[in-house]
Design a protein around this motif. Structure first.
Motif, PDB file in Angstrom:
ATOM      1  N   PHE A   1       4.329   6.818   2.770  1.00 29.44           N
ATOM      2  CA  PHE A   1       4.613   5.482   3.260  1.00 29.44           C
ATOM      3  C   PHE A   1       4.332   4.391   2.479  1.00 29.44           C
ATOM      4  CE2 PHE A   1       2.963   8.460   6.723  1.00 29.44           C
ATOM      5  CZ  PHE A   1       3.764   8.009   7.792  1.00 29.44           C
ATOM      6  N   VAL A   2       5.495   3.492   2.549  1.00 32.33           N
ATOM      7  CA  VAL A   2       4.961   2.151   1.733  1.00 32.33           C
ATOM      8  C   VAL A   2       4.857   1.174   2.762  1.00 32.33           C
ATOM      9  CG1 VAL A   2       5.968   0.342   0.183  1.00 32.33           C
ATOM     10  CG2 VAL A   2       6.684   2.821  -0.236  1.00 32.33           C
ATOM     11  N   LEU A   3       3.769   0.602   2.865  1.00 33.78           N
ATOM     12  CA  LEU A   3       3.501  -0.554   3.853  1.00 33.78           C
ATOM     13  C   LEU A   3       3.265  -1.833   3.106  1.00 33.78           C
ATOM     14  CD1 LEU A   3      -0.007   1.391   5.135  1.00 33.78           C
ATOM     15  CD2 LEU A   3       2.478   1.275   6.177  1.00 33.78           C
ATOM     16  N   LYS A   4       3.481  -2.889   3.575  1.00 35.23           N
ATOM     17  CA  LYS A   4       3.633  -4.383   3.233  1.00 35.23           C
ATOM     18  C   LYS A   4       2.792  -5.093   4.148  1.00 35.23           C
ATOM     19  CE  LYS A   4       6.809  -7.902   1.827  1.00 35.23           C
ATOM     20  NZ  LYS A   4       8.194  -8.338   1.745  1.00 35.23           N
ATOM     21  N   LYS A   5       1.925  -5.867   3.720  1.00 38.52           N
ATOM     22  CA  LYS A   5       0.898  -6.909   4.235  1.00 38.52           C
ATOM     23  C   LYS A   5       1.757  -8.066   4.702  1.00 38.52           C
ATOM     24  CE  LYS A   5      -3.534  -8.238   4.433  1.00 38.52           C
ATOM     25  NZ  LYS A   5      -4.805  -8.326   3.582  1.00 38.52           N
ATOM     26  N   ILE A   6       2.003  -8.246   6.072  1.00 37.84           N
ATOM     27  CA  ILE A   6       2.624  -9.306   6.461  1.00 37.84           C
ATOM     28  C   ILE A   6       1.787 -10.050   7.251  1.00 37.84           C
ATOM     29  CG2 ILE A   6       4.813 -10.242   7.762  1.00 37.84           C
ATOM     30  CD1 ILE A   6       6.204  -7.802   6.960  1.00 37.84           C
ATOM     31  N   SER A   7       1.591 -11.360   7.179  1.00 34.80           N
ATOM     32  CA  SER A   7       0.192 -12.289   7.579  1.00 34.80           C
ATOM     33  C   SER A   7      -0.961 -11.422   7.173  1.00 34.80           C
ATOM     34  CB  SER A   7       0.444 -12.447   8.828  1.00 34.80           C
ATOM     35  OG  SER A   7       1.681 -13.405   9.138  1.00 34.80           O
ATOM     36  N   GLU A   8      -1.742 -10.990   8.342  1.00 36.75           N
ATOM     37  CA  GLU A   8      -2.720 -10.235   8.053  1.00 36.75           C
ATOM     38  C   GLU A   8      -2.562  -8.743   8.327  1.00 36.75           C
ATOM     39  OE1 GLU A   8      -5.609 -11.231   6.416  1.00 36.75           O
ATOM     40  OE2 GLU A   8      -4.554 -12.926   5.929  1.00 36.75           O
ATOM     41  N   ASP A   9      -1.326  -8.441   8.589  1.00 35.66           N
ATOM     42  CA  ASP A   9      -1.254  -7.140   9.376  1.00 35.66           C
ATOM     43  C   ASP A   9      -0.393  -6.211   8.187  1.00 35.66           C
ATOM     44  OD1 ASP A   9      -2.266  -7.800  12.235  1.00 35.66           O
ATOM     45  OD2 ASP A   9      -0.305  -8.583  12.521  1.00 35.66           O
ATOM     46  N   TRP A  10      -0.841  -4.790   8.397  1.00 37.66           N
ATOM     47  CA  TRP A  10      -0.026  -4.037   7.447  1.00 37.66           C
ATOM     48  C   TRP A  10       1.199  -3.461   8.378  1.00 37.66           C
ATOM     49  CZ3 TRP A  10      -0.517  -3.415   2.584  1.00 37.66           C
ATOM     50  CH2 TRP A  10      -1.751  -4.121   1.777  1.00 37.66           C
ATOM     51  N   LYS A  11       2.289  -3.241   7.696  1.00 35.44           N
ATOM     52  CA  LYS A  11       3.575  -2.909   8.330  1.00 35.44           C
ATOM     53  C   LYS A  11       4.381  -1.725   7.700  1.00 35.44           C
ATOM     54  CE  LYS A  11       3.576  -6.181  11.686  1.00 35.44           C
ATOM     55  NZ  LYS A  11       3.140  -5.943  13.232  1.00 35.44           N
ATOM     56  N   ILE A  12       4.855  -0.896   8.336  1.00 40.39           N
ATOM     57  CA  ILE A  12       5.664   0.202   7.633  1.00 40.39           C
ATOM     58  C   ILE A  12       6.726  -0.399   7.138  1.00 40.39           C
ATOM     59  CG2 ILE A  12       6.848   2.290   7.702  1.00 40.39           C
ATOM     60  CD1 ILE A  12       4.784   3.309   9.888  1.00 40.39           C
TER      61      ILE A  12
ATOM     62  N   ALA B   1       0.896  -1.152   0.022  1.00 43.53           N
ATOM     63  CA  ALA B   1       0.079   0.047   0.017  1.00 43.53           C
ATOM     64  C   ALA B   1       0.782   1.273  -0.027  1.00 43.53           C
ATOM     65  CB  ALA B   1      -0.780   0.171   1.319  1.00 43.53           C
ATOM     66  N   PHE B   2       0.356   2.223  -0.661  1.00 51.98           N
ATOM     67  CA  PHE B   2       1.247   3.402  -0.797  1.00 51.98           C
ATOM     68  C   PHE B   2       0.360   4.721  -0.356  1.00 51.98           C
ATOM     69  CE2 PHE B   2       2.202   0.608  -4.094  1.00 51.98           C
ATOM     70  CZ  PHE B   2       3.516   0.456  -4.151  1.00 51.98           C
ATOM     71  N   VAL B   3       1.079   5.299   0.821  1.00 52.16           N
ATOM     72  CA  VAL B   3       0.015   6.620   1.336  1.00 52.16           C
ATOM     73  C   VAL B   3       0.908   7.525   1.254  1.00 52.16           C
ATOM     74  CG1 VAL B   3      -0.926   7.311   3.505  1.00 52.16           C
ATOM     75  CG2 VAL B   3      -0.817   4.533   3.018  1.00 52.16           C
ATOM     76  N   SER B   4       0.223   8.685   0.519  1.00 55.43           N
ATOM     77  CA  SER B   4       0.959  10.167   0.763  1.00 55.43           C
ATOM     78  C   SER B   4       0.011  10.909   1.740  1.00 55.43           C
ATOM     79  CB  SER B   4       0.853  10.656  -0.817  1.00 55.43           C
ATOM     80  OG  SER B   4      -0.428  10.963  -1.283  1.00 55.43           O
TER      81      SER B   4
END
Length: 80
Positions: A60-71, A33-36
């Motif tokens: 922010f670039v977020l990456k989904k790891i398992s079911e959680d979004w992490k920075i 996910a990309f968040v400005s």
């Protein structure tokens, strides 16, 4: 180190640091996910007792790891 985190927390508390975000754009593509956003920060410097206000543009670039979004990545630049 844990002591660094404690010192950071103390610094933020002692300087009355506050931050607010306004999300301008959010896009999700698979596990990324990309968040400005625009961030507004304020703090009171302990030594001078003066207020310092800043505005920045944040990505922010977020990456989904398992079911959680992490920075995954973060960058900003001050605009004021």
């Amino acid at each position: 180190k844990l002591s660094d985190l404690t010192n950071s927390s103390k610094y933020l508390k002692d300087n009355f640091f506050k931050i607010g975000y306004t999300i301008e754009n959010l896009e999700i593509d698979g596990d990324f996910a990309f968040v400005s956003a625009v961030a507004s920060t304020s703090q009171i410097e302990v030594a001078s007792k003066l207020a310092v206000n800043k505005t920045s543009r944040d990505l922010f670039v977020l990456k989904k790891i398992s079911e959680d979004w992490k920075i995954y990545r973060y960058m900003f630049n001050n605009v004021k």
